[in-house]
Each structure stands twice: as structure tokens, then as C-alpha cells.
Design an enzyme around this catalytic site. Structure first.
Site, PDB file in Angstrom:
ATOM      1  N   LYS A 201     -11.478   6.142  25.069  1.00 61.86           N
ATOM      2  CA  LYS A 201     -12.864   6.596  24.918  1.00 61.86           C
ATOM      3  C   LYS A 201     -13.594   5.598  24.035  1.00 61.86           C
ATOM      4  O   LYS A 201     -13.223   5.381  22.880  1.00 61.86           O
ATOM      5  CB  LYS A 201     -12.911   7.994  24.303  1.00 61.86           C
ATOM      6  CG  LYS A 201     -14.326   8.528  24.136  1.00 61.86           C
ATOM      7  CD  LYS A 201     -14.318   9.924  23.542  1.00 61.86           C
ATOM      8  CE  LYS A 201     -15.715  10.467  23.357  1.00 61.86           C
ATOM      9  NZ  LYS A 201     -15.700  11.830  22.764  1.00 61.86           N
ATOM     10  N   ARG A 211     -25.150  14.479  23.865  1.00 57.81           N
ATOM     11  CA  ARG A 211     -25.354  14.956  22.499  1.00 57.81           C
ATOM     12  C   ARG A 211     -26.555  15.891  22.425  1.00 57.81           C
ATOM     13  O   ARG A 211     -26.564  16.835  21.639  1.00 57.81           O
ATOM     14  CB  ARG A 211     -25.486  13.764  21.552  1.00 57.81           C
ATOM     15  CG  ARG A 211     -24.154  13.032  21.395  1.00 57.81           C
ATOM     16  CD  ARG A 211     -24.249  11.739  20.607  1.00 57.81           C
ATOM     17  NE  ARG A 211     -22.947  11.075  20.573  1.00 57.81           N
ATOM     18  CZ  ARG A 211     -22.767   9.802  20.250  1.00 57.81           C
ATOM     19  NH1 ARG A 211     -23.806   9.049  19.930  1.00 57.81           N
ATOM     20  NH2 ARG A 211     -21.555   9.274  20.257  1.00 57.81           N
ATOM     21  N   LYS A 224     -19.754   6.512  15.462  1.00 61.18           N
ATOM     22  CA  LYS A 224     -18.371   6.922  15.693  1.00 61.18           C
ATOM     23  C   LYS A 224     -17.447   5.720  15.920  1.00 61.18           C
ATOM     24  O   LYS A 224     -16.386   5.840  16.527  1.00 61.18           O
ATOM     25  CB  LYS A 224     -18.317   7.889  16.875  1.00 61.18           C
ATOM     26  CG  LYS A 224     -19.184   9.133  16.673  1.00 61.18           C
ATOM     27  CD  LYS A 224     -18.971  10.191  17.743  1.00 61.18           C
ATOM     28  CE  LYS A 224     -19.808  11.423  17.461  1.00 61.18           C
ATOM     29  NZ  LYS A 224     -19.534  12.535  18.402  1.00 61.18           N
ATOM     30  N   GLU A 240      -3.548   2.440  23.550  1.00 63.43           N
ATOM     31  CA  GLU A 240      -3.920   3.845  23.358  1.00 63.43           C
ATOM     32  C   GLU A 240      -3.277   4.735  24.427  1.00 63.43           C
ATOM     33  O   GLU A 240      -2.734   5.806  24.128  1.00 63.43           O
ATOM     34  CB  GLU A 240      -5.452   3.999  23.414  1.00 63.43           C
ATOM     35  CG  GLU A 240      -6.190   3.466  22.203  1.00 63.43           C
ATOM     36  CD  GLU A 240      -6.178   4.446  21.033  1.00 63.43           C
ATOM     37  OE1 GLU A 240      -5.465   5.463  21.094  1.00 63.43           O
ATOM     38  OE2 GLU A 240      -6.900   4.180  20.052  1.00 63.43           O
ATOM     39  N   LYS A 255     -13.389   6.746  29.440  1.00 65.54           N
ATOM     40  CA  LYS A 255     -14.758   7.215  29.255  1.00 65.54           C
ATOM     41  C   LYS A 255     -15.536   6.178  28.454  1.00 65.54           C
ATOM     42  O   LYS A 255     -15.048   5.726  27.415  1.00 65.54           O
ATOM     43  CB  LYS A 255     -14.731   8.557  28.502  1.00 65.54           C
ATOM     44  CG  LYS A 255     -16.104   9.172  28.285  1.00 65.54           C
ATOM     45  CD  LYS A 255     -15.999  10.462  27.478  1.00 65.54           C
ATOM     46  CE  LYS A 255     -17.375  11.073  27.253  1.00 65.54           C
ATOM     47  NZ  LYS A 255     -17.324  12.283  26.414  1.00 65.54           N
ATOM     48  N   SER A 281     -23.064  11.306  30.715  1.00 66.00           N
ATOM     49  CA  SER A 281     -24.439  11.766  30.820  1.00 66.00           C
ATOM     50  C   SER A 281     -25.436  10.634  31.035  1.00 66.00           C
ATOM     51  O   SER A 281     -26.379  10.763  31.822  1.00 66.00           O
ATOM     52  CB  SER A 281     -24.810  12.554  29.565  1.00 66.00           C
ATOM     53  OG  SER A 281     -24.642  11.767  28.398  1.00 66.00           O
ATOM     54  N   TYR A 320     -21.519  15.207  36.611  1.00 62.50           N
ATOM     55  CA  TYR A 320     -22.552  16.241  36.675  1.00 62.50           C
ATOM     56  C   TYR A 320     -23.103  16.370  38.096  1.00 62.50           C
ATOM     57  O   TYR A 320     -23.792  17.349  38.391  1.00 62.50           O
ATOM     58  CB  TYR A 320     -23.675  15.914  35.683  1.00 62.50           C
ATOM     59  CG  TYR A 320     -23.173  15.792  34.269  1.00 62.50           C
ATOM     60  CD1 TYR A 320     -22.912  16.921  33.503  1.00 62.50           C
ATOM     61  CD2 TYR A 320     -22.920  14.546  33.702  1.00 62.50           C
ATOM     62  CE1 TYR A 320     -22.421  16.816  32.211  1.00 62.50           C
ATOM     63  CE2 TYR A 320     -22.434  14.426  32.415  1.00 62.50           C
ATOM     64  CZ  TYR A 320     -22.179  15.569  31.675  1.00 62.50           C
ATOM     65  OH  TYR A 320     -21.673  15.458  30.395  1.00 62.50           O
TER      66      TYR A 320
END
Length: 330
Positions: A201, A211, A224, A240, A255, A281, A320
């Protein structure tokens, strides 16, 4: 175009629709889709999200109908994300552990209505519950604490599994959380609950509308980048993924999606495990903006982008556009 050798014409197999269908290398079906849904408080609420045109937050009493809609279209799984009220957010995100929080109530409503007709995937991270918008607990300087956060994530995962979640999807990117959650699930009698790890990610610019949807954009202090991955790194993604698989992940996720198709392909080639991608998104919003501007046709853009994920090696895609695509593919 003449000579002594047989003439190779790759266009022969493209000349008619039946032949193109017959020779198609990659197939996209509704069974390849996971539909993300946002849950909010209230009754009878459908709350449109301004930065995600066509996407709404749904109250718990309406969320099961969305799950039934997905199942009827052949979509095998939905993903839930809560829009936690401001007064229920706190510095340490305690609401994540409440067995009657939005997420748990939505899980139970869907399972009571749909049973095993559809899978329920749940997000494990603290950003929908913290007053500062970070995915974990923070120290005085705002640094996200790894091990202390993992302890809370374990409780959050157990809370969701007890409510009926089928797939736990840790999106927090804390080190060691997959193994700790897997051990806790086994010990608590949830051996068949899957873990889909957000293994690669990235600290991406494409998350803004999400968000907004969960109510954390205005709360986020800082960024982040100390726990989500640097977009410049690919080898690190493989490290990872290797760690999360060794700790017990059943599947892994990359992602965002389209900007990281190279990572999807590398992960699939390296590990030969189920790999998922999240068409996030910002990616969705760009397609809708292109359609609104007359720069593209929605049906073609949706299907072409989703096909690219499958071609790159994805077992499935969180999008979505899931119900729209399923209707086109039906």
C-alpha cells in the site's frame, strides 16, 4: 506482401466478433469484482459523496439491500468502510473495539439477510476511528507507534470476526500485524476467517475522495509516509508481500491500482498467490471526471481499466464501478 513462406496475418483472428471472443486471452466476469461500500449512522440514509459522484454512504438498515444487489449481479464479495461520527472518534480509536460500532452492525445486518450468499471483507485500520486521522496510535511528536497499534488492530480484527466478517483486510501497514492477527484469529476459533493483506500500500495522492467518504480528510495531521510505501519503490513491495505471506496472509493486495500495475505483475510472477488490486477513489473520480468532460465513454473506460488489472495478474479488483461493470458483463 508475397513470397515463398506462408503469410502470417494476425488480423485474421480479429476480423469478426466470434473470433475475437474465441481468441481472447483474458476474461473479466462479475466474479472478479469486490464492491466497496461506505456505512453511516441514521436510518433510511443515502448520503451522496461529493468527490465520488455516483457513490453514497448508506445507513445500516439499507446496507443489506446493497449486498443483495451485488449478490444478484454475481459479485462475490463486498468491502465495508465506516464513516464514524466525530463524537465517537478519539486519540486512540477505541470505537474500533466497540462490538456495536457501525462496522459490526453492518456486518451483522448483511449476514442476517444474505447469509453466505456474499462474502464480507472488512477494513482493519484505525483511521476511521481516530481524531487525528492516522491509521494507528501516535506519540507526542505525531509518529505512529507500530507495536502498540498492532495490539489494538488485533482487538479490532477479533471484533469484526465475531460479528461475522469473512475476510479481514488490514490496511494499516504496521510491521508484524498479519502474523499477530492470524494467531489471534486461530486462538479465538476463527480459523476459517481469511486475511487479505494490504501488503503493498503506497503513500499515494489518489486517496483524497476516500478520506472524504470516511470523514478523515479534514482530521489528518501530517501524512502517512512513515508507514505507507514510497511510490518510487518496487523491490520493497516484494519484501512486504513475502513477509505477509510468511505470517499467514491468504491473499495480498496492491493499492492503488492503475499506477501500480507493474507491482501487480511482479508480485504475481514472484509468488504465484492470489493478488488483488484496489482501484481507489481517485482513480474512480478521474474516470467520472473524464466522462463528465466528454473525454471518454464510461462503459468502455470502466471495462478497459478493469481488464488491465486481470491482464496484469489480479485474481480480483476492488472497484466502486463494480455494479456498473457487472451489469455490462452480465
Amino acid at each position: 506482401m508475397t513470397g515463398m513462406f506462408p503469410m502470417t496475418r494476425l488480423r485474421r483472428t480479429r476480423a469478426s466478433a466470434w473470433s475475437r471472443n474465441l481468441h481472447r486471452e483474458t476474461v473479466l466476469t462479475p466474479a472478479d469484482l469486490i464492491w466497496p461500500l461506505f456505512v453511516t449512522e441514521g436510518a433510511g440514509v443515502e448520503d451522496p459523496i461529493g468527490s465520488l459522484p455516483g457513490v453514497s454512504r448508506w445507513s445500516v438498515d439499507l446496507i443489506a439491500a446493497r449486498a443483495r444487489e451485488a449478490a444478484a449481479l454475481g459479485i462475490p464479495c463486498i468491502a465495508l468502510f465506516p464513516n464514524t461520527q466525530a463524537e465517537r472518534r478519539s486519540e486512540n480509536g477505541e470505537e474500533a473495539l466497540n462490538p456495536d460500532n457501525l462496522m459490526c452492525r453492518a456486518i451483522r445486518a448483511i449476514k442476517q439477510t444474505c447469509g453466505d450468499d456474499i462474502g464480507v471483507l472488512t477494513d482493519v485500520a484505525l483511521d476511521p476511528y481516530t481524531s487525528h486521522g492516522q491509521d494507528g496510535l501516535i506519540d507526542g511528536a505525531g509518529y505512529v507507534l507500530n507495536d502498540a497499534t498492532v495490539e489494538v488492530l488485533v482487538g479490532q480484527a477479533l471484533n469484526q470476526a465475531s460479528a461475522g466478517a469473512d475476510v479481514i483486510a488490514p490496511s494499516d501497514m504496521m510491521d508484524g500485524r498479519i502474523g499477530t492477527i492470524r494467531e489471534a484469529l486461530e486462538s479465538a476459533g476463527h480459523a476459517n476467517v481469511q486475511i487479505m493483506s494490504y501488503a503493498a500500500k503506497y503513500a499515494s495522492a489518489f486517496y483524497g475522495p476516500f478520506r472524504d467518504a470516511v470523514g478523515s480528510r479534514g482530521l489528518l495531521k501530517g501524512d502517512k509516509k512513515t508507514y505507507q510505501m514510497d511510490p518510487a519503490n518496487a523491490e520493497e513491495a516484494l519484501r512486504e508481500v513475502a513477509l505477509d505471506l510468511a505470517e499467514g496472509a491468504d491473499s495480498v493486495m496492491v493499492k492503488p491500482g492503475l499506477p501500480y500495475l507493474d507491482i501487480v505483475r511482479r508480485v504475481k510472477d514472484a509468488f504465484e498467490v492470489p493478488v488483488f488490486a484496489y482501484q481507489v477513489s481517485g482513480e474512480y473520480a478521474m474516470i467520472e471526471a473524464a466522462v463528465a468532460a466528454g473525454a471518454g465513454e464510461r462503459d468502455a473506460l470502466v471495462l478497459e481499466t478493469l481488464m488491465s488489472f486481470k491482464r496484469a495478474g489480479c485474481s480480483g479488483v476492488l472497484t466502486y464501478h463494480a455494479t456498473h461493470a457487472a451489469k455490462l458483463l452480465g
